[in-house]
Design an enzyme around this catalytic site. Structure first.
Site, PDB file in Angstrom:
ATOM      1  N   ASN A   9       0.863  -1.186   0.000  1.00 33.23           N
ATOM      2  CA  ASN A   9       0.000   0.000   0.000  1.00 33.23           C
ATOM      3  C   ASN A   9       0.900   1.236   0.000  1.00 33.23           C
ATOM      4  O   ASN A   9       1.515   1.566   1.009  1.00 33.23           O
ATOM      5  CB  ASN A   9      -0.885  -0.038   1.258  1.00 33.23           C
ATOM      6  N   TRP A  10       0.981   1.898  -1.139  1.00 27.43           N
ATOM      7  CA  TRP A  10       1.897   3.043  -1.267  1.00 27.43           C
ATOM      8  C   TRP A  10       1.312   4.314  -0.650  1.00 27.43           C
ATOM      9  O   TRP A  10       2.003   5.328  -0.557  1.00 27.43           O
ATOM     10  CB  TRP A  10       2.229   3.299  -2.746  1.00 27.43           C
ATOM     11  N   LYS A  11       0.046   4.296  -0.313  1.00 27.04           N
ATOM     12  CA  LYS A  11      -0.629   5.473   0.273  1.00 27.04           C
ATOM     13  C   LYS A  11      -0.424   6.692  -0.629  1.00 27.04           C
ATOM     14  O   LYS A  11      -0.390   6.560  -1.842  1.00 27.04           O
ATOM     15  CB  LYS A  11      -0.153   5.704   1.713  1.00 27.04           C
ATOM     16  N   HIS A  95      -9.381   0.705   4.966  1.00 27.87           N
ATOM     17  CA  HIS A  95      -8.096   0.896   5.649  1.00 27.87           C
ATOM     18  C   HIS A  95      -8.319   1.794   6.869  1.00 27.87           C
ATOM     19  O   HIS A  95      -9.140   2.715   6.833  1.00 27.87           O
ATOM     20  CB  HIS A  95      -7.075   1.516   4.690  1.00 27.87           C
ATOM     21  N   GLU A  97      -6.738   4.198   8.007  1.00 30.34           N
ATOM     22  CA  GLU A  97      -6.582   5.642   7.751  1.00 30.34           C
ATOM     23  C   GLU A  97      -7.843   6.214   7.113  1.00 30.34           C
ATOM     24  O   GLU A  97      -8.209   7.373   7.350  1.00 30.34           O
ATOM     25  CB  GLU A  97      -5.346   5.887   6.864  1.00 30.34           C
ATOM     26  N   GLU A 167      -5.200  -5.668  10.327  1.00 31.29           N
ATOM     27  CA  GLU A 167      -4.183  -4.642  10.583  1.00 31.29           C
ATOM     28  C   GLU A 167      -4.468  -3.980  11.936  1.00 31.29           C
ATOM     29  O   GLU A 167      -5.285  -3.054  12.011  1.00 31.29           O
ATOM     30  CB  GLU A 167      -4.221  -3.578   9.491  1.00 31.29           C
ATOM     31  N   GLY A 173       2.532   1.732  10.846  1.00 30.90           N
ATOM     32  CA  GLY A 173       3.454   2.867  10.744  1.00 30.90           C
ATOM     33  C   GLY A 173       4.102   3.252  12.056  1.00 30.90           C
ATOM     34  O   GLY A 173       4.695   4.319  12.169  1.00 30.90           O
ATOM     35  N   SER A 213       3.650  -2.609  10.326  1.00 29.25           N
ATOM     36  CA  SER A 213       5.109  -2.591  10.509  1.00 29.25           C
ATOM     37  C   SER A 213       5.760  -3.916  10.134  1.00 29.25           C
ATOM     38  O   SER A 213       6.719  -4.355  10.780  1.00 29.25           O
ATOM     39  CB  SER A 213       5.464  -2.182  11.942  1.00 29.25           C
ATOM     40  N   GLY A 234       2.851  -1.392   4.258  1.00 34.69           N
ATOM     41  CA  GLY A 234       2.888   0.047   3.987  1.00 34.69           C
ATOM     42  C   GLY A 234       4.315   0.491   3.695  1.00 34.69           C
ATOM     43  O   GLY A 234       4.822   0.338   2.585  1.00 34.69           O
ATOM     44  N   GLY A 235       4.985   1.039   4.699  1.00 34.31           N
ATOM     45  CA  GLY A 235       6.314   1.643   4.540  1.00 34.31           C
ATOM     46  C   GLY A 235       7.299   0.799   3.736  1.00 34.31           C
ATOM     47  O   GLY A 235       7.952   1.306   2.815  1.00 34.31           O
TER      48      GLY A 235
HETATM   49  C1  PEP Z   1      -0.665  -0.177   6.178  1.00 33.67           C
HETATM   50  O1  PEP Z   1      -0.816   1.034   6.166  1.00 33.67           O
HETATM   51  O2  PEP Z   1      -1.492  -0.929   5.631  1.00 33.67           O
HETATM   52  C2  PEP Z   1       0.525  -0.698   6.846  1.00 33.67           C
HETATM   53  C3  PEP Z   1       0.544  -1.956   7.203  1.00 33.67           C
HETATM   54  O3  PEP Z   1       1.554   0.195   7.061  1.00 33.67           O
HETATM   55  P1  PEP Z   1       3.006  -0.124   7.686  1.00 33.67           P
HETATM   56  O4  PEP Z   1       3.502  -1.398   7.046  1.00 33.67           O
HETATM   57  O5  PEP Z   1       3.841   1.047   7.317  1.00 33.67           O
HETATM   58  O6  PEP Z   1       2.802  -0.300   9.144  1.00 33.67           O
END
Ligand code: PEP
Length: 250
Positions: A9-11, A95, A97, A167, A173, A213, A234-235
């Site tokens: 997920n590049w957001k 998600h 967010e 999640e 994050g 994470s 994500g990251g």
């Molecule tokens: C996400 O936003 O779906 C996610 C899992 O982010 P991160 O891996 O950065 O925690």
């Protein structure tokens, strides 16, 4: 069919030039990916069509959201039908967010899930508890409510077409990861609930991804658990070598 999926997920990250550069790097790595792992990337909406025509066959593209209606006066929105017409076959929904900043609810997620399924777009339905909910022992209640709300009114055959992403919001994050045992415990619970909502046969086919994470240093351990079918990343999905390492950690 394998349940293994690694989805990035590049957001709201990267310019178009940076997007092309990352896609190029991933395309070069794609030949060496295990054939039983489905790899999905989810760049910002603006870039989806350009990315979709430039990816290798074993690199799939997802949107990060869509609107529940097929078309109409919804300024700024994009429908599942429009995604499908642009050959975008996956869509992340619910998600945390979007729940936190854009008022997404289980009911709106449910409407979007139905719209995606009607168009042949696979929904990646995100669920997960907040830190205070885990600290007060409510994680199972919250996760079950989000799952039932998001999948409400779907037939067993429709539920089988969904991907679920667990999640925990406190792990997104933050650098804090659920332990592999914590992830397995909730994933097994989610699969039991999916069996109640559909059938054991259907539940056994559904991919349940862990997100929060997840990085090369912990993915092997987390993905080794029987009910963890991969990750929503994500990251670490913004860096080709980290994402590649996650895919190859199976
Ligand atoms: C996400 O936003 O779906 C996610 C899992 O982010 P991160 O891996 O950065 O925690």
């Amino acid at each position: 069919m394998s349940r293994k999926i690694v989805a990035g997920n590049w957001k709201m990250n990267k310019s178009i030039a940076e997007t092309h550069a990352l896609v190029q790097e991933l395309n070069e790595m794609a030949r060496a990916w295990p054939s039983d792992v489905k790899v999905i990337i989810s760049p910002p909406m603006l870039y989806l069509t350009q990315v979709a025509v430039n990816v290798e066959d074993n690199l799939h593209v997802a949107a990060q959201n869509c609107h529940a209606e097929k078309s109409g006066a919804y300024t700024g929105e994009v429908s599942a039908a429009q995604l499908k017409s642009s050959e975008i076959n996956f869509c992340i929904l619910g998600h945390s967010e979007r729940r936190q900043y854009f008022g997404e609810t289980d009911a709106s997620v449910n409407a979007k899930v139905k719209s995606c399924l009607a168009e042949g777009v696979t929904p990646i339905v995100c669920i997960g508890e907040l830190l205070e909910e885990r600290e007060t022992g409510k994680e199972f209640t919250i996760v079950e409510a989000q799952l039932r709300g998001g999948l409400k009114g779907l037939s067993s055959a429709e539920i089988e077409k969904c991907i679920v992403a667990y999640e925990p919001v406190w792990a997104i994050g933050t650098g804090k990861t659920a332990s592999s045992d914590q992830a397995q415990e909730i994933h097994a619970f989610i699969r039991t609930k999916l069996a109640e909502l559909s059938s054991q046969e259907a539940a056994d086919k559904i991919s349940i991804l862990y997100g929060g994470s997840c990085k090369p240093a912990n993915s092997k351990e987390i993905f080794s658990k029987p009910d963890v079918d991969g990750g929503l990343i994500g990251g670490a999905s913004l860096n080709a070598s980290d994402f590649n390492a996650l895919i190859n950690s199976y």
